[in-house]
Structures are given as structure tokens and as C-alpha cells.
Design an enzyme around this catalytic site. Structure first.
Site, short mmCIF file in Angstrom:
data_model
loop_
_atom_site.label_atom_id
_atom_site.label_comp_id
_atom_site.label_asym_id
_atom_site.label_seq_id
_atom_site.Cartn_x
_atom_site.Cartn_y
_atom_site.Cartn_z
N GLY A 222 -0.72 32.45 33.75
CA GLY A 222 0.29 33.47 33.53
C GLY A 222 0.97 33.39 32.18
O GLY A 222 1.90 34.16 31.90
N TYR B 120 12.83 -7.33 6.89
CA TYR B 120 12.98 -7.06 5.47
C TYR B 120 13.49 -5.63 5.26
O TYR B 120 13.29 -4.75 6.10
CB TYR B 120 11.67 -7.26 4.71
CG TYR B 120 10.56 -6.31 5.12
CD1 TYR B 120 10.44 -5.05 4.55
CD2 TYR B 120 9.60 -6.70 6.07
CE1 TYR B 120 9.44 -4.18 4.92
CE2 TYR B 120 8.59 -5.83 6.44
CZ TYR B 120 8.50 -4.57 5.87
OH TYR B 120 7.52 -3.71 6.25
N GLY C 177 3.38 4.68 8.58
CA GLY C 177 3.99 4.01 7.44
C GLY C 177 3.09 3.26 6.50
O GLY C 177 3.54 2.35 5.80
N HIS D 235 1.66 1.70 -2.89
CA HIS D 235 2.93 1.58 -3.62
C HIS D 235 2.97 0.31 -4.46
O HIS D 235 2.18 -0.63 -4.27
CB HIS D 235 4.13 1.64 -2.66
CG HIS D 235 4.25 0.46 -1.74
ND1 HIS D 235 4.89 -0.72 -2.10
CD2 HIS D 235 3.84 0.28 -0.47
CE1 HIS D 235 4.87 -1.55 -1.09
NE2 HIS D 235 4.23 -0.97 -0.08
N CYS E 212 0.35 -1.85 4.00
CA CYS E 212 0.26 -0.96 2.84
C CYS E 212 -0.75 -1.49 1.82
O CYS E 212 -1.20 -2.64 1.91
CB CYS E 212 1.63 -0.83 2.18
SG CYS E 212 2.85 0.02 3.20
N ASN F 90 -0.85 -2.58 -1.77
CA ASN F 90 0.05 -3.00 -2.84
C ASN F 90 -0.66 -2.96 -4.19
O ASN F 90 -1.83 -3.32 -4.31
CB ASN F 90 0.54 -4.43 -2.61
CG ASN F 90 1.45 -4.56 -1.39
OD1 ASN F 90 1.81 -5.67 -1.02
ND2 ASN F 90 1.82 -3.46 -0.77
#
Length: 404
Positions: free
Chosen positions: A224, A313, A327, A331, A349, A351
Site C-alpha cells: 500500500g 589520544y 574514520g 593525513h 589511517c 600516515n
């Protein structure tokens, strides 16, 4: 003065074309059409008017209201929604015999229609009625998975998110349309009950224009529920930028339109079971750039290690290129410069030193590709950013509701 004989003839003709008629001034049931005035010359039949839909029927708001005159032409048509006060725009055919609404209609609305037709002798007949649109149990409105703002890399993933579960995914998928220039094939993949993504087998061709549009409004999609307001977007794809990062060689290589233009040492996520978090390997598979931030505070509390906990940290980081929803970034990290190119010690990450991180920040943008291999981590999931490219093409095709 209205001639009684002419009025009777008009009423009989209306009964034949449009269902029940009502006397002048009487309240009209939904969908009924009534004569409020008619006059004819001797031997010239009165013009009649028919509405679509007919009495008792409900119209999909995707379809138009149609008013047709017989034995004459339409002189005036007025369609209004008394609940909103809005007037519905329409278009008269060249022979002035048919009027068709052009505006989008609403779900669960009642529209009042007033039409005046004149016969060959110039005698006018005015008729009134009401048209109702269907009222669904729910309306599933789509939103763009990737808003169209700026240009994108060849790893662009597009798609739709609905605010209701889609029961009939096949009906919904039939109402999606993707075109590209130059032409490239592709397919839809249902991530869950509310979200579908589209991608080609291989990356988009550099310089492509990709258009996504829906025609789901007014379409029943199960239980519906009907499709809500349609959306569309046009995406521009820029030059090809693809980075290849290898967890064994601890190197990242950047290719612009297929040509190697940069090689840099990196440190990926650690695979060693070191306290307090244990292994934090980078995800394997094809990532795409989601966003960029020149300066950002990297805070471990975002994944549950907060102030006072071992391993907490909160550090300012520069030249951050995000490649996953949970995340992962390319960088700058000056603390790992000594092992960049030889060891993986990060929290997931990639680095780099200042010069290299700034170079990637300046050159890689949303939709550009970062292929990660030999990281020691699991494959990037489809719901962790744009993990769509990590799915094999055969598995991707199987994720379509129209497969087979």
C-alpha cells in the site's frame, strides 16, 4: 432562459457519457458531473462534458485529470484543490475538445472541476464535479545518496535512500533511470530495504556526465506504499585520479589519467596485537575519497577510547583526506615519519610526512580512488563509505531486484 427540453436532452447525454447527473443547485457526490445550465437552438444538441476518472474512481496523482467535450468545444475549465486553494494548470488541445492537467497532483486530495462547453450553435453547458486522488498507506520519498555538488572522481557512487522500507523493490527499480555521456553500462544493487546504489562495472570514464532521475512518484511499491516526490541529479566526472597503497611495500603510488605521477612512503594500520587496542589494520579494498579537512582533531573517543582510558589520544592532524565512514584518512603524522616506508603502526589511517600529505590533499577530491592491498585487514564494507567497488561485478548484478 434555459429551455426545459434542451436541459433534459443535455442530462440524458451526460448520463450516457459520465454517469449520474444532478439537478441544478444539488450537492454532487465525489466523481459525479452535474449540469448547471444548458441552452440549445432547435435541432442542435447541447454539448456534453466527460471527466476522467469517472464517478467513484480514484486517480493516481501521477496521471492527469482529463476533461473532454462532445458535440462542441471547451470554453473554460477550472480545477482547484479546496484544501490548499491551489489552481491546477492545464493545456487545451488544438481542437479545444480536450483539456489535460499539467501540474503534479497530490495524494489523498479532492479536486473540484468546473467545465463550460459550447455546442455548434454557441449554446453553453456548464458542468461540475469532483475528482479524488488515491490515498496510500504510506509514501516512500527518495533522497540522493550522493548530492550533486561540484565534480567527482571516477569512483563516484550514486544511489537513492528512501524513508520507508521498499517491499516491491523490482517495481521501484524500474522507475530509476541512469544515463551517461559517453554511454556506460551499469547496474543497481540494493544495500538494504531502503537503499539502492548504482555503479558501472569499471570506474566511470574521465570527463563523463552522469544523470540520475526517478519516476517513482505515483508508483505502487508494495504494502500500500507509493513513491514520493521524484528527484534528479547530474554529476560531472573529472580527470582520473587513482592511488594504489600497498601494505607490504609501505608505499602509495598516484596515477593521473593512467600515468604515475607520485610515489610516497606510508605507514598503515598496525596488525600487531599491541595494547591497549590490539590490531587496528587498515581495510583492504577500493576506497573513494569522501571528504577533506585541512585541519582536524583526531580523537580516539570517537571509537570508544575516551579520556582516562589506556591508549586515549586527541591530536591535531593536518591535510586529512577521508576514505571511509569509520574514520580512515590519508593525513600527515609526524610521529610516524621514522617508520613510514618500513612499518605499519597507525590506528588505521595512512600516515605520511607533511610534503606528501599536502600533495594528496591538493590533488585528490571526492570520488577519487584509493585502492588498498596487503593491509592485513578485512575488506571495506559497502556501508563503510563507498565500499561498493570491493564487490565483484557478478555479486553486484545479483544485488539487483531485476536480476534474471
Amino acid at each position: 432562459m434555459i429551455r426545459i427540453a434542451g436541459l433534459g436532452l443535455a442530462a440524458l447525454l451526460l448520463a450516457a457519457c459520465s454517469g449520474p447527473t444532478e439537478t441544478v443547485g444539488a450537492a454532487l457526490p465525489v466523481g459525479a458531473i452535474g449540469v448547471t445550465g444548458a441552452a440549445t437552438a432547435p435541432g442542435v444538441p447541447a454539448a456534453t462534458v466527460a471527466f476522467t476518472p469517472g464517478a467513484g474512481d480514484q486517480l493516481s496523482p501521477k496521471d492527469p485529470i482529463v476533461v473532454k467535450a462532445s458535440g462542441g468545444t471547451l470554453q473554460a475549465v477550472s480545477v482547484t484543490n479546496p484544501q490548499t486553494g491551489n489552481t491546477v494548470k492545464g493545456e487545451l488541445s488544438p481542437d479545444k475538445a480536450t483539456w489535460t492537467s499539467k501540474d503534479s497532483l497530490r495524494y489523498g486530495a479532492t479536486y473540484q472541476v468546473v467545465a463550460t462547453a459550447v455546442n455548434q450553435a454557441g449554446a453553453a453547458t456548464e458542468q461540475r464535479g469532483e475528482v479524488r486522488t488515491l490515498k496510500p498507506s504510506g509514501v516512500a520519498t527518495p533522497a540522493l545518496f550522493q548530492p550533486a555538488s561540484g565534480d567527482f572522481g571516477v569512483g563516484l557512487i550514486i544511489g537513492l535512500k528512501f524513508d520507508h522500507d521498499i517491499i516491491d523493490k523490482a517495481a521501484a527499480e524500474k522507475s530509476f533511470k541512469v544515463t551517461s555521456s559517453p554511454a556506460q553500462g551499469g547496474g543497481w544493487y540494493w544495500v538494504n530495504k531502503r537503499e539502492a546504489h548504482f555503479r558501472p562495472q569499471d570506474y566511470w570514464k574521465a570527463g563523463s556526465t552522469v544523470k540520475l532521475e526517478t519516476t517513482t512518484f505515483g508508483v505502487p511499491i508494495g504494502g500500500g506504499v507509493y513513491g514520493g516526490q521524484d528527484v534528479s541529479a547530474t554529476y560531472k566526472v573529472h580527470d582520473s585520479w587513482i592511488a594504489k597503497a600497498d601494505g607490504k611495500t609501505h608505499q602509495i603510488k598516484a596515477f593521473h589519467n593512467g600515468q604515475l605521477v607520485k610515489t610516497a612512503p606510508i605507514s598503515m594500520g598496525k596488525t600487531a596485537n599491541t595494547p591497549p587496542r590490539g590490531p587496528t589494520p587498515t581495510f583492504n579494498g577500493t576506497h573513494t575519497v569522501l571528504s577533506k579537512e585541512a585541519h582536524k582533531i583526531m580523537d580516539s573517543c570517537t571509537y570508544g577510547v575516551c579520556e582516562g582510558d589506556p591508549g586515549y589520544y586527541s591530536a591535531p592532524e593536518n591535510w586529512n583526506v577521508r576514505i571511509s565512514a569509520d574514520g580512515e584518512y590519508l593525513h600527515e603524522n609526524l610521529k610516524t615519519v621514522g617508520v613510514q616506508g618500513s612499518d605499519n603502526v597507525s590506528n588505521g589511517c595512512l600516515n605520511m610526512n607533511t610534503e606528501n600529505a599536502k600533495w594528496f590533499f591538493d590533488n585528490f577530491n571526492v570520488g577519487d580512488v584509493v585502492e588498498i592491498t596487503n593491509s592485513g585487514g578485512p575488506q571495506l564494507a559497502i556501508n563503510n563509505g563507498h565500499g561498493d567497488w570491493a564487490i565483484s561485478w557478478s555479486a553486484w548484478q545479483a544485488g539487483s531486484a531485476l536480476r534474471g
